[in-house]
Design a protein around this motif. Sequence first.
Motif, mmCIF file in Angstrom:
data_model
loop_
_atom_site.group_PDB
_atom_site.id
_atom_site.type_symbol
_atom_site.label_atom_id
_atom_site.label_comp_id
_atom_site.label_asym_id
_atom_site.label_seq_id
_atom_site.Cartn_x
_atom_site.Cartn_y
_atom_site.Cartn_z
ATOM 1 N N ARG A 2 0.842 -1.190 0.000
ATOM 2 C CA ARG A 2 0.000 0.000 0.000
ATOM 3 C C ARG A 2 0.881 1.246 0.000
ATOM 4 O O ARG A 2 2.001 1.228 0.541
ATOM 5 C CB ARG A 2 -0.899 -0.007 1.236
ATOM 6 C CG ARG A 2 -1.746 -1.241 1.375
ATOM 7 C CD ARG A 2 -2.571 -1.256 2.651
ATOM 8 N NE ARG A 2 -3.654 -0.286 2.618
ATOM 9 C CZ ARG A 2 -4.575 -0.196 3.581
ATOM 10 N NH1 ARG A 2 -4.537 -1.004 4.630
ATOM 11 N NH2 ARG A 2 -5.535 0.716 3.489
ATOM 12 N N PRO A 3 0.427 2.346 -0.568
ATOM 13 C CA PRO A 3 1.232 3.576 -0.548
ATOM 14 C C PRO A 3 1.652 3.990 0.856
ATOM 15 O O PRO A 3 2.743 4.524 1.054
ATOM 16 C CB PRO A 3 0.296 4.605 -1.183
ATOM 17 C CG PRO A 3 -0.604 3.803 -2.052
ATOM 18 C CD PRO A 3 -0.806 2.500 -1.341
ATOM 19 N N SER A 4 0.777 3.725 1.840
ATOM 20 C CA SER A 4 1.081 4.073 3.231
ATOM 21 C C SER A 4 1.969 3.040 3.915
ATOM 22 O O SER A 4 2.361 3.238 5.072
ATOM 23 C CB SER A 4 -0.216 4.206 4.019
ATOM 24 O OG SER A 4 -0.895 2.954 4.052
ATOM 25 N N GLU A 5 2.242 1.922 3.227
ATOM 26 C CA GLU A 5 3.016 0.807 3.764
ATOM 27 C C GLU A 5 2.312 0.096 4.916
ATOM 28 O O GLU A 5 2.938 -0.660 5.666
ATOM 29 C CB GLU A 5 4.414 1.261 4.195
ATOM 30 C CG GLU A 5 5.233 1.835 3.038
ATOM 31 C CD GLU A 5 6.663 2.163 3.424
ATOM 32 O OE1 GLU A 5 7.013 2.042 4.612
ATOM 33 O OE2 GLU A 5 7.432 2.541 2.520
ATOM 34 N N ARG A 6 0.985 0.313 5.035
ATOM 35 C CA ARG A 6 0.223 -0.418 6.040
ATOM 36 C C ARG A 6 -0.089 -1.830 5.555
ATOM 37 O O ARG A 6 -0.203 -2.078 4.352
ATOM 38 C CB ARG A 6 -1.108 0.294 6.319
ATOM 39 C CG ARG A 6 -1.001 1.535 7.164
ATOM 40 C CD ARG A 6 -2.376 2.136 7.400
ATOM 41 N NE ARG A 6 -2.908 2.767 6.200
ATOM 42 C CZ ARG A 6 -4.189 2.774 5.849
ATOM 43 N NH1 ARG A 6 -5.081 2.127 6.592
ATOM 44 N NH2 ARG A 6 -4.587 3.385 4.744
ATOM 45 N N ALA A 7 -0.278 -2.741 6.490
ATOM 46 C CA ALA A 7 -0.786 -4.065 6.147
ATOM 47 C C ALA A 7 -2.217 -3.919 5.662
ATOM 48 O O ALA A 7 -2.912 -2.947 6.007
ATOM 49 C CB ALA A 7 -0.730 -4.983 7.369
ATOM 50 N N PRO A 8 -2.723 -4.861 4.854
ATOM 51 C CA PRO A 8 -4.080 -4.745 4.315
ATOM 52 C C PRO A 8 -5.165 -4.588 5.370
ATOM 53 O O PRO A 8 -6.191 -3.951 5.106
ATOM 54 C CB PRO A 8 -4.261 -6.048 3.537
ATOM 55 C CG PRO A 8 -2.878 -6.444 3.141
ATOM 56 C CD PRO A 8 -2.009 -6.035 4.300
ATOM 57 N N ASP A 9 -4.959 -5.144 6.566
ATOM 58 C CA ASP A 9 -6.001 -5.111 7.593
ATOM 59 C C ASP A 9 -5.726 -4.086 8.688
ATOM 60 O O ASP A 9 -6.285 -4.168 9.787
ATOM 61 C CB ASP A 9 -6.159 -6.493 8.231
ATOM 62 C CG ASP A 9 -4.905 -6.946 8.974
ATOM 63 O OD1 ASP A 9 -3.835 -6.323 8.807
ATOM 64 O OD2 ASP A 9 -5.009 -7.937 9.726
ATOM 65 N N LEU A 10 -4.910 -3.075 8.394
ATOM 66 C CA LEU A 10 -4.513 -2.107 9.410
ATOM 67 C C LEU A 10 -5.206 -0.768 9.194
ATOM 68 O O LEU A 10 -5.187 -0.207 8.095
ATOM 69 C CB LEU A 10 -2.996 -1.910 9.392
ATOM 70 C CG LEU A 10 -2.379 -1.153 10.566
ATOM 71 C CD1 LEU A 10 -2.581 -1.925 11.865
ATOM 72 C CD2 LEU A 10 -0.891 -0.923 10.315
ATOM 73 N N LEU A 11 -5.825 -0.257 10.261
ATOM 74 C CA LEU A 11 -6.385 1.082 10.244
ATOM 75 C C LEU A 11 -5.273 2.123 10.225
ATOM 76 O O LEU A 11 -4.156 1.864 10.655
ATOM 77 C CB LEU A 11 -7.236 1.334 11.500
ATOM 78 C CG LEU A 11 -8.555 0.583 11.661
ATOM 79 C CD1 LEU A 11 -9.055 0.755 13.093
ATOM 80 C CD2 LEU A 11 -9.606 1.080 10.674
ATOM 81 N N ARG A 12 -5.607 3.315 9.762
ATOM 82 C CA ARG A 12 -4.718 4.444 9.975
ATOM 83 C C ARG A 12 -4.699 4.785 11.469
ATOM 84 O O ARG A 12 -5.587 4.346 12.213
ATOM 85 C CB ARG A 12 -5.219 5.659 9.178
ATOM 86 C CG ARG A 12 -5.065 5.524 7.683
ATOM 87 C CD ARG A 12 -5.700 6.699 6.943
ATOM 88 N NE ARG A 12 -7.146 6.623 6.918
ATOM 89 C CZ ARG A 12 -7.936 7.527 6.347
ATOM 90 N NH1 ARG A 12 -7.407 8.599 5.774
ATOM 91 N NH2 ARG A 12 -9.253 7.363 6.338
#
Length: 238
Positions: A2-12
């Motif tokens: 993801r552009p934010s480098e979050r895992a798919p199941d991670l909230l901001r």
Amino acid sequence: MRPSERAPDLLRPVAFETGVNRYAEGSCLVSFGHTKVLVTASVDESVPPFLRGRGQGWVTAEYGMLPRATHTRGRREAAAGKQSGRTQEIQRLIGRSLRAVVDLKALGERQISIDCDVIQADGGTRTASITGAWVALRLATRHLMEEGVIAADPILDQVAAVSCGVFADTPVLDLDYEEDSNAEADANFVLTGTGQIVEIQATGEKRGFSQGEFDALFGLARKGIGELIAMQKAATAA
């Protein structure tokens, strides 16, 4: 990735700052990452004409984006003399979502107006507004009970919302603007604290999406909203 480098199941990163308006019966500054919404709950000792004499209250909402909430300055809708269709749709969604978890009879003949003003937008303004609106509403109804204005708690359950989407062929949770503007499909889920569905808005943007992808999005939404519900509880703990 993801552009934010979050895992798919991670909230901001999510935050609720309560009591930010000294005059409103309930208030909250809610942040979903870079999306920030100021929410106030105001009590009016009257109801709309269609409810007069029925012995019940009403919860309604208004939504708006400040001129520099986005990358370029937008014109105030008041200056244009009318609200956009998007604004009307979102504020009706916020009102419906809140009324789904309120005992309007317990409010008596009074209205609580929720104002959601987007200070900064980076995707998910409607879901942040709904989630923060419940916090402001909870604080306002608690104020009414503490003041002896109402005897019974009108809040039946919590309600929160989150966006999900298919980005780069992967179902992901809580889209920011970069993901939302490039998603193959996106959806907004509004669920109660007990897991009841209030509303689901799902759209194929660049293509259709499968039942399996929808089920994955729904699973992500349940996970994310469960986390938001816990954060709401912590923010409104007496």
